[in-house]
Design a protein around this motif. Structure first.
Motif, PDB file in Angstrom:
ATOM      1  N   PHE A   8      -4.223  -6.542  -3.822  1.00 36.81           N
ATOM      2  CA  PHE A   8      -4.124  -5.242  -3.176  1.00 36.81           C
ATOM      3  C   PHE A   8      -5.329  -5.043  -2.279  1.00 36.81           C
ATOM      4  CE2 PHE A   8      -1.832  -4.183  -7.266  1.00 36.81           C
ATOM      5  CZ  PHE A   8      -0.580  -4.353  -6.704  1.00 36.81           C
ATOM      6  N   SER A  46      -0.404  -2.263  -1.351  1.00 38.05           N
ATOM      7  CA  SER A  46      -0.818  -1.368  -2.434  1.00 38.05           C
ATOM      8  C   SER A  46       0.312  -1.177  -3.436  1.00 38.05           C
ATOM      9  CB  SER A  46      -1.242  -0.006  -1.865  1.00 38.05           C
ATOM     10  OG  SER A  46      -0.158   0.624  -1.207  1.00 38.05           O
ATOM     11  N   TYR A  54       6.053  -1.632  -4.742  1.00 41.68           N
ATOM     12  CA  TYR A  54       4.859  -1.808  -3.918  1.00 41.68           C
ATOM     13  C   TYR A  54       5.055  -1.209  -2.526  1.00 41.68           C
ATOM     14  CZ  TYR A  54       4.103  -5.050  -7.672  1.00 41.68           C
ATOM     15  OH  TYR A  54       3.957  -5.595  -8.923  1.00 41.68           O
TER      16      TYR A  54
END
Length: 90
Positions: A8, A46, A54
């Motif tokens: 991420f 993220s 996601y």
């Protein structure tokens, strides 16, 4: 199946190889290919608020795309940087 936390974040593309050939094989016309190559790309990955989903943003100086709530291994339809709808599989 999930994305490890270390993936991420925000990533900036430094270079790509054979990208013009790839875009050409997908039917993207010459002018649009040149605009995409000049745009530069930052990708932001993220977690979504929903578990197992996601978010991903492709940020350029020309156009941004934002994919919210996608799942690994599942295909979804979304607009690409070329303005056309694409089947995206992650």
């Amino acid at each position: 199946m999930s994305i490890p936390d270390k993936f991420f974040g925000r990533y900036q593309l430094d270079k790509s190889e054979n990208f013009d050939e790839f875009l050409s094989s997908k039917g993207v016309n010459w002018f649009v290919r040149q605009m995409i190559k000049l745009a530069g790309l930052t990708k932001v990955i993220s977690q979504n608020q929903e578990v197992g989903k996601y978010n991903m943003e492709n940020l350029t100086s020309k156009k941004n795309t934002n994919y919210q709530g996608w799942e690994l291994g599942k295909t979804f339809e979304a607009p690409g940087l070329d303005g056309n709808q694409h089947q995206v599989r992650n």
